[in-house]
Every structure is written in structure tokens, then in C-alpha cells.
Design a protein around this motif. Structure first.
Motif, PDB file in Angstrom:
ATOM      1  N   LYS A 111       9.831 -12.561  18.659  1.00 23.69           N
ATOM      2  CA  LYS A 111      11.153 -13.330  18.866  1.00 23.69           C
ATOM      3  C   LYS A 111      12.020 -12.257  17.979  1.00 23.69           C
ATOM      4  O   LYS A 111      12.167 -12.104  16.807  1.00 23.69           O
ATOM      5  CB  LYS A 111      11.135 -14.712  18.299  1.00 23.69           C
ATOM      6  CG  LYS A 111      12.060 -15.444  17.963  1.00 23.69           C
ATOM      7  CD  LYS A 111      11.528 -16.895  17.315  1.00 23.69           C
ATOM      8  CE  LYS A 111      11.805 -16.692  15.805  1.00 23.69           C
ATOM      9  NZ  LYS A 111      11.171 -17.916  14.948  1.00 23.69           N
TER      10      LYS A 111
ATOM     11  N   TYR B 189      15.954 -13.324  16.945  1.00 26.54           N
ATOM     12  CA  TYR B 189      17.198 -14.446  16.496  1.00 26.54           C
ATOM     13  C   TYR B 189      18.353 -14.095  15.491  1.00 26.54           C
ATOM     14  O   TYR B 189      17.850 -13.557  14.783  1.00 26.54           O
ATOM     15  CB  TYR B 189      16.020 -16.092  16.590  1.00 26.54           C
ATOM     16  CG  TYR B 189      15.937 -15.728  14.846  1.00 26.54           C
ATOM     17  CD1 TYR B 189      16.123 -16.170  13.588  1.00 26.54           C
ATOM     18  CD2 TYR B 189      14.915 -15.048  14.197  1.00 26.54           C
ATOM     19  CE1 TYR B 189      16.297 -16.447  12.405  1.00 26.54           C
ATOM     20  CE2 TYR B 189      14.116 -15.303  12.732  1.00 26.54           C
ATOM     21  CZ  TYR B 189      14.453 -15.357  11.962  1.00 26.54           C
ATOM     22  OH  TYR B 189      14.484 -14.891  10.500  1.00 26.54           O
TER      23      TYR B 189
ATOM     24  N   CYS C  38      22.739 -19.871  15.040  1.00 24.90           N
ATOM     25  CA  CYS C  38      22.951 -19.409  16.558  1.00 24.90           C
ATOM     26  C   CYS C  38      21.406 -21.154  16.685  1.00 24.90           C
ATOM     27  O   CYS C  38      20.803 -20.821  16.547  1.00 24.90           O
ATOM     28  CB  CYS C  38      21.864 -18.669  17.201  1.00 24.90           C
ATOM     29  SG  CYS C  38      20.651 -19.153  18.882  1.00 24.90           S
TER      30      CYS C  38
ATOM     31  N   CYS D 172      18.298 -20.951  18.929  1.00 25.36           N
ATOM     32  CA  CYS D 172      17.371 -20.258  18.346  1.00 25.36           C
ATOM     33  C   CYS D 172      16.336 -21.562  17.042  1.00 25.36           C
ATOM     34  O   CYS D 172      15.240 -21.108  16.757  1.00 25.36           O
ATOM     35  CB  CYS D 172      17.911 -19.470  17.120  1.00 25.36           C
ATOM     36  SG  CYS D 172      18.662 -18.260  18.603  1.00 25.36           S
TER      37      CYS D 172
ATOM     38  N   GLY E 105      12.294 -22.080  17.338  1.00 30.43           N
ATOM     39  CA  GLY E 105      11.329 -21.752  17.065  1.00 30.43           C
ATOM     40  C   GLY E 105      10.379 -22.727  16.213  1.00 30.43           C
ATOM     41  O   GLY E 105       9.435 -21.715  15.944  1.00 30.43           O
TER      42      GLY E 105
ATOM     43  N   GLU F 194       8.669 -11.697  13.852  1.00 31.66           N
ATOM     44  CA  GLU F 194      10.353 -12.281  14.434  1.00 31.66           C
ATOM     45  C   GLU F 194      10.902 -11.149  13.748  1.00 31.66           C
ATOM     46  O   GLU F 194      11.255 -10.675  12.674  1.00 31.66           O
ATOM     47  CB  GLU F 194      10.510 -13.485  14.325  1.00 31.66           C
ATOM     48  CG  GLU F 194      10.068 -14.273  12.315  1.00 31.66           C
ATOM     49  CD  GLU F 194      10.124 -15.294  12.112  1.00 31.66           C
ATOM     50  OE1 GLU F 194      10.289 -16.371  13.065  1.00 31.66           O
ATOM     51  OE2 GLU F 194      10.470 -15.582  10.826  1.00 31.66           O
TER      52      GLU F 194
ATOM     53  N   GLU G 175      14.942 -11.012  12.612  1.00 26.24           N
ATOM     54  CA  GLU G 175      16.052 -11.760  12.761  1.00 26.24           C
ATOM     55  C   GLU G 175      17.916 -10.929  12.506  1.00 26.24           C
ATOM     56  O   GLU G 175      17.423 -10.147  11.848  1.00 26.24           O
ATOM     57  CB  GLU G 175      16.395 -11.778  11.149  1.00 26.24           C
ATOM     58  CG  GLU G 175      17.242 -13.260  10.771  1.00 26.24           C
ATOM     59  CD  GLU G 175      18.593 -12.818   9.610  1.00 26.24           C
ATOM     60  OE1 GLU G 175      19.777 -13.090  11.206  1.00 26.24           O
ATOM     61  OE2 GLU G 175      18.892 -12.390   8.923  1.00 26.24           O
TER      62      GLU G 175
ATOM     63  N   PHE H 174      20.905 -14.105  22.193  1.00 27.10           N
ATOM     64  CA  PHE H 174      19.286 -14.874  21.748  1.00 27.10           C
ATOM     65  C   PHE H 174      19.732 -16.447  22.392  1.00 27.10           C
ATOM     66  O   PHE H 174      20.312 -17.452  22.438  1.00 27.10           O
ATOM     67  CB  PHE H 174      20.393 -14.977  19.955  1.00 27.10           C
ATOM     68  CG  PHE H 174      19.793 -13.851  19.663  1.00 27.10           C
ATOM     69  CD1 PHE H 174      19.134 -12.865  19.506  1.00 27.10           C
ATOM     70  CD2 PHE H 174      21.375 -13.347  19.240  1.00 27.10           C
ATOM     71  CE1 PHE H 174      19.075 -11.461  18.566  1.00 27.10           C
ATOM     72  CE2 PHE H 174      22.037 -11.920  18.981  1.00 27.10           C
ATOM     73  CZ  PHE H 174      20.274 -11.070  18.366  1.00 27.10           C
ATOM     74  N   PRO H 175      17.525 -17.191  21.364  1.00 25.61           N
ATOM     75  CA  PRO H 175      17.731 -16.260  21.113  1.00 25.61           C
ATOM     76  C   PRO H 175      16.150 -15.379  22.628  1.00 25.61           C
ATOM     77  O   PRO H 175      16.332 -16.120  23.508  1.00 25.61           O
ATOM     78  CB  PRO H 175      15.632 -17.097  20.744  1.00 25.61           C
ATOM     79  CG  PRO H 175      16.211 -18.485  21.584  1.00 25.61           C
ATOM     80  CD  PRO H 175      17.190 -18.884  21.804  1.00 25.61           C
TER      81      PRO H 175
END
Length: 201
Positions: free
Chosen positions: A99, A101, A105, A108, A112, A142, A144, A160-161
Motif C-alpha cells: 500500500k 499512502y 489523504c 488513505c 488503511g 506499506e 508512506e 493515493f491510496p
């Protein structure tokens, strides 16, 4: 004399109860601290070997850790920089579902929760000591955006995501990219995973 004796007995009872309470409460706090400390340290590492090297619970804490399904959590690696991504992909040949993200956001944050549920049901699950107790069909990670701008740009992610699916065991063999802007996105990811797993067997 009888009054004094009863008084002493009462005080001893209260003292014993107080000591017992302090001991039990201390053990409970130590266990909670060990678990939370591990959780923070674990999610700063990208690979299983790095996570295991970060934390070794004391025997007392290990005895308090259970491997019951209800106590297991999703093993989602936090990936940082290109080297972290390469290390994550090379662990084994299972699909790698990642993922991407951004912290600002709103979508996001909502996604999540769904992503963690997806990882819990289809990925590895670990106990509080960082030991993988249940192996899944895929591995989850994930990235960031604000801490990995260069990496996200190299992966050509613009929205995003987004979820990227890679072939495990190889570096940068991206198989699929799914922008997570639909209600049915989890079903879409599951369908894509199923197709990729079937095609590789």
C-alpha cells in the motif's frame, strides 16, 4: 488483648492484599510495555529478520504471550527507500502486496482499515513477540509518501491510496497497480491476487 490481636490480623490482611495488588499490576504493566515497545520497533523494520533482531522478549514476557488467533495481528512491513523495498521483495517468492499512502489523504486513512483487514485475512499473522504464527498466501507492506518521495516517484504512483502487487523473490517485477478509489477495491485486489497466484502455479 483480643481487640489488639484482631486489629493486627486485619492490618496484616490489608497489607498482604496491597502487596498482591502491586505485584499483579506491575506484571500487567510490564507485559503491556513490552508488547507496545515491540509493536513500535517491529513496524520500523522492513523484513522479518530485521524485526527479530530489534527485540527479544524476556522469558517472563514470553510466557505471557499467547498464540491464540484472537491475539495475532497482521504482519505489515513498513518499507523505506529503495533498499528497503528490495529487501522486502527478496524474502520469498510469494506475492507482495504494498500500500502506498499519504498522511494528509482522508481516503488513505479510510482504506488503511480495510487494508489491515485484508492483510490479517490473507497475509502472515504474528504474535506480540514478532513470531509469525500463521503464514498467508501473500506478504503485505506499506510505503508512506512524505518519507519516500523519491521511491514513490520511481514507482510512478500518482494517486493515493494505491496498491502495487509484485512478484516476490525478484526486484521490481511489478505485476499490478490498483488505485483504491472504489468501494469494491478490496474485492478487486482479492480477484487480482487470486488470478496471479493461479497463473503462477
Amino acid at each position: 488483648m483480643a481487640y489488639t490481636s484482631n486489629n493486627t490480623l486485619h492490618l496484616r490482611t490489608l497489607l498482604f492484599a496491597a502487596v498482591a495488588f502491586i505485584v499483579v499490576n506491575s506484571i500487567s504493566k510490564c507485559h503491556a510495555f513490552a508488547t507496545s515497545s515491540y509493536y513500535v520497533m517491529h513496524h520500523k523494520a522492513a523484513t522479518t529478520s530485521q524485526r527479530k533482531s530489534n527485540y527479544y522478549p524476556l522469558p517472563l514476557f514470553r510466557e505471557l504471550i499467547t498464540d491464540d488467533d484472537n491475539d495475532l495481528r497482521a504482519d505489515i512491513a513498513v518499507i523505506k527507500k529503495q533498499d528497503g523495498l528490495d529487501d522486502f521483495l527478496k524474502v520469498d517468492d510469494r506475492l507482495c502486496v504494498i500500500k502506498l499512502y499519504a498522511p494528509w489523504c482522508k481516503k488513505c486513512r479510510a482504506f488503511g482499515v480495510k487494508f489491515r483487514k485484508l492483510a490479517t485475512e490473507n497475509g502472515d499473522r504474528m504474535n506480540a513477540a514478532g513470531e509469525v504464527i500463521r503464514s498467508g498466501d501473500a506478504r503485505f507492506g506499506e510505503i508512506e509518501y512524505s518519507s519516500n518521495v523519491k521511491l514513490c516517484k520511481s514507482l510512478k504512483v500518482k494517486k493515493f491510496p494505491t496498491v502495487l502487487i509484485f512478484r516476490g523473490g525478484k526486484v521490481n517485477e511489478k505485476l499490478s497497480e490498483i488505485v483504491c478509489n472504489k468501494q469494491s477495491v478490496i474485492e478487486d485486489i482479492l480477484a487480482e491476487m487470486s488470478q496471479l497466484i493461479t497463473s503462477s502455479t
